[in-house]
Write a protein that holds these residues in place. Structure first.
Motif, PDB file in Angstrom:
ATOM      1  N   LYS A  44       0.811  -1.210   0.000  1.00 64.06           N
ATOM      2  CA  LYS A  44       0.000   0.000   0.000  1.00 64.06           C
ATOM      3  C   LYS A  44       0.849   1.266   0.000  1.00 64.06           C
ATOM      4  O   LYS A  44       0.339   2.372  -0.228  1.00 64.06           O
ATOM      5  N   CYS A  78       1.212  20.867   4.797  1.00 64.90           N
ATOM      6  CA  CYS A  78       2.160  19.936   4.200  1.00 64.90           C
ATOM      7  C   CYS A  78       3.552  20.514   4.416  1.00 64.90           C
ATOM      8  O   CYS A  78       3.698  21.540   5.081  1.00 64.90           O
ATOM      9  N   VAL A  83       4.087  21.456  -2.890  1.00 69.70           N
ATOM     10  CA  VAL A  83       2.960  20.542  -2.705  1.00 69.70           C
ATOM     11  C   VAL A  83       1.696  21.317  -2.348  1.00 69.70           C
ATOM     12  O   VAL A  83       0.591  20.960  -2.769  1.00 69.70           O
ATOM     13  N   ASN A  86      -0.091  22.034  -5.306  1.00 70.54           N
ATOM     14  CA  ASN A  86      -0.423  20.867  -6.122  1.00 70.54           C
ATOM     15  C   ASN A  86      -1.937  20.717  -6.258  1.00 70.54           C
ATOM     16  O   ASN A  86      -2.679  20.869  -5.293  1.00 70.54           O
ATOM     17  N   LEU A  88      -3.824  18.057  -6.672  1.00 65.94           N
ATOM     18  CA  LEU A  88      -4.373  16.976  -5.853  1.00 65.94           C
ATOM     19  C   LEU A  88      -4.523  17.417  -4.401  1.00 65.94           C
ATOM     20  O   LEU A  88      -5.532  17.120  -3.741  1.00 65.94           O
ATOM     21  N   GLU A 129      -4.275   8.138   0.745  1.00 66.74           N
ATOM     22  CA  GLU A 129      -4.141   8.097  -0.718  1.00 66.74           C
ATOM     23  C   GLU A 129      -3.367   9.310  -1.214  1.00 66.74           C
ATOM     24  O   GLU A 129      -2.535   9.206  -2.118  1.00 66.74           O
ATOM     25  N   LEU A 130      -3.633  10.456  -0.600  1.00 65.17           N
ATOM     26  CA  LEU A 130      -2.912  11.670  -0.987  1.00 65.17           C
ATOM     27  C   LEU A 130      -1.436  11.543  -0.630  1.00 65.17           C
ATOM     28  O   LEU A 130      -0.560  11.949  -1.415  1.00 65.17           O
ATOM     29  N   LEU A 132       0.324   8.887  -0.601  1.00 66.37           N
ATOM     30  CA  LEU A 132       0.956   8.013  -1.587  1.00 66.37           C
ATOM     31  C   LEU A 132       1.337   8.770  -2.852  1.00 66.37           C
ATOM     32  O   LEU A 132       2.282   8.403  -3.548  1.00 66.37           O
ATOM     33  N   SER A 133       0.612   9.843  -3.137  1.00 69.65           N
ATOM     34  CA  SER A 133       0.888  10.642  -4.337  1.00 69.65           C
ATOM     35  C   SER A 133       1.959  11.695  -4.112  1.00 69.65           C
ATOM     36  O   SER A 133       2.805  11.917  -4.973  1.00 69.65           O
ATOM     37  N   ILE A 134       1.945  12.327  -2.927  1.00 74.01           N
ATOM     38  CA  ILE A 134       2.846  13.465  -2.735  1.00 74.01           C
ATOM     39  C   ILE A 134       4.031  13.163  -1.817  1.00 74.01           C
ATOM     40  O   ILE A 134       5.024  13.893  -1.823  1.00 74.01           O
ATOM     41  N   ARG A 135       3.901  12.103  -1.001  1.00 74.38           N
ATOM     42  CA  ARG A 135       5.008  11.672  -0.135  1.00 74.38           C
ATOM     43  C   ARG A 135       5.502  12.766   0.807  1.00 74.38           C
ATOM     44  O   ARG A 135       6.706  12.944   0.997  1.00 74.38           O
TER      45      ARG A 135
END
Length: 305
Positions: A44, A78, A83, A86, A88, A129-130, A132-135
């Motif tokens: 995941k 963040c 980011v 960003n 998202l 989920e976010l 996982l996209s932006i780390r």
């Protein structure tokens, strides 16, 4: 199925660096099998997320919106301004405002368990989920939800400041909505501490006591009667009101009138009473100590390392 206890959840957290809720979900999904749960978290992409949660998150977005008549202001942080801009990330913040309006959570912890806008997952799931996209470390820091009256939102500089103004009025005239936005812009720019000088009598009395004590100790006032000193102090407080109280501030888009006078003028124009009931102002990262990176030292370390 192996028993899922607090101890096993904590053991998995130590092994993977994942959040407690993520570890619990992983164990539930894997029937309590620790090895499978580790693989589950790795697949995941959530392993190590908790470690990133320790990093400073002082950027992000402050956002204000009205959803079905409900006013919402929310701040999500963040690590980087990149980011924060960003698409998202910004969509997550805007969708979060919708959830807050509809679900009316008691606090940030309760918000995490609320259903997401898709109706199938939770806010916590959407946040993962976010990630996982932006780390980057993502923190839902705070929110306010306002019911009743007419709420008008304003977002300054793409999320640097979010303001919500709540008006008490029966008028639906476009001029009233414009007034709300103008007052919100005033709040964003001038950052008043109070709505009205009459709102917080305890603050006024405290300010008077402090100023009187200081004035009486000033050698310049040694020969002045107490009544004169008090008059000077009260004059200074009146000026202070114009700095810290919204309704007493000079209206930034006007000429010589204060905010209260401008509100009264619009009320007269539309033929209906208008009162500013309250406001919320969030500025992203305010009060968060940002990490100061020493770029020269980092480069030197890399060169000499």
């Amino acid at each position: 199925m192996a028993a899922i206890t607090a101890a096993t959840v904590n053991e998995l957290r130590k092994m993977t660096g994942s959040g407690l809720m993520d570890c619990k979900k992983a164990l539930q999904a894997c029937d309590g099998d620790m090895d499978k749960a580790v693989d589950y978290l790795r697949e995941k992409g959530l392993a190590g997320a908790a470690k990133k949660a320790d990093r400073v998150a002082a950027e992000g977005m402050a956002y204000a919106a009205v959803v079905d008549g409900i006013g919402v202001v929310v701040e999500v942080n963040c690590e980087s301004d990149f980011v924060g801009g960003n698409e998202l990330f910004q969509k997550f913040v805007k969708d979060l405002a919708v959830v807050i309006a509809k679900e009316n959570p008691a606090d940030v912890e309760a918000l995490a368990a609320c259903k997401w806008v898709d109706g199938a997952t939770t806010v916590a799931d959407a946040k993962n989920e976010l990630f996982l996209s932006i780390r980057e470390n993502i923190q839902i820091r705070r929110f306010e939800r306002v019911e009743g009256g007419l709420s008008v939102p304003y977002v300054h500089m793409n999320g640097k400041i979010g303001v919500l103004v709540n008006l008490d009025t029966a008028s639906t005239d476009a001029a009233v909505v414009e007034l709300g936005k103008d007052v919100a812009m005033q709040i964003a720019a001038m950052n008043p501490q109070y709505l009205d000088k009459l709102v917080d009598s305890a603050f006024i009395e405290h300010e008077k006591e402090v100023r009187l004590a200081a004035a009486k100790q000033d050698p310049k006032n040694a020969k002045k009667p107490d009544a004169i000193i008090e008059k000077i102090v009260m004059g200074g407080i009146e000026k202070y009101y114009k700095e810290i109280c919204l309704l007493q501030q000079a209206y930034v888009k006007g000429e010589g009138e204060d905010v209260a006078a401008h509100v009264a003028a619009v009320a007269k124009q539309v033929g209906a009473p208008i009162a500013v009931k309250g406001y919320v102002r969030f500025e992203k990262g305010e009060g968060i100590a940002k990490r100061e990176d020493d770029l020269a030292a980092e480069v030197a370390k890399m060169v000499n390392g």
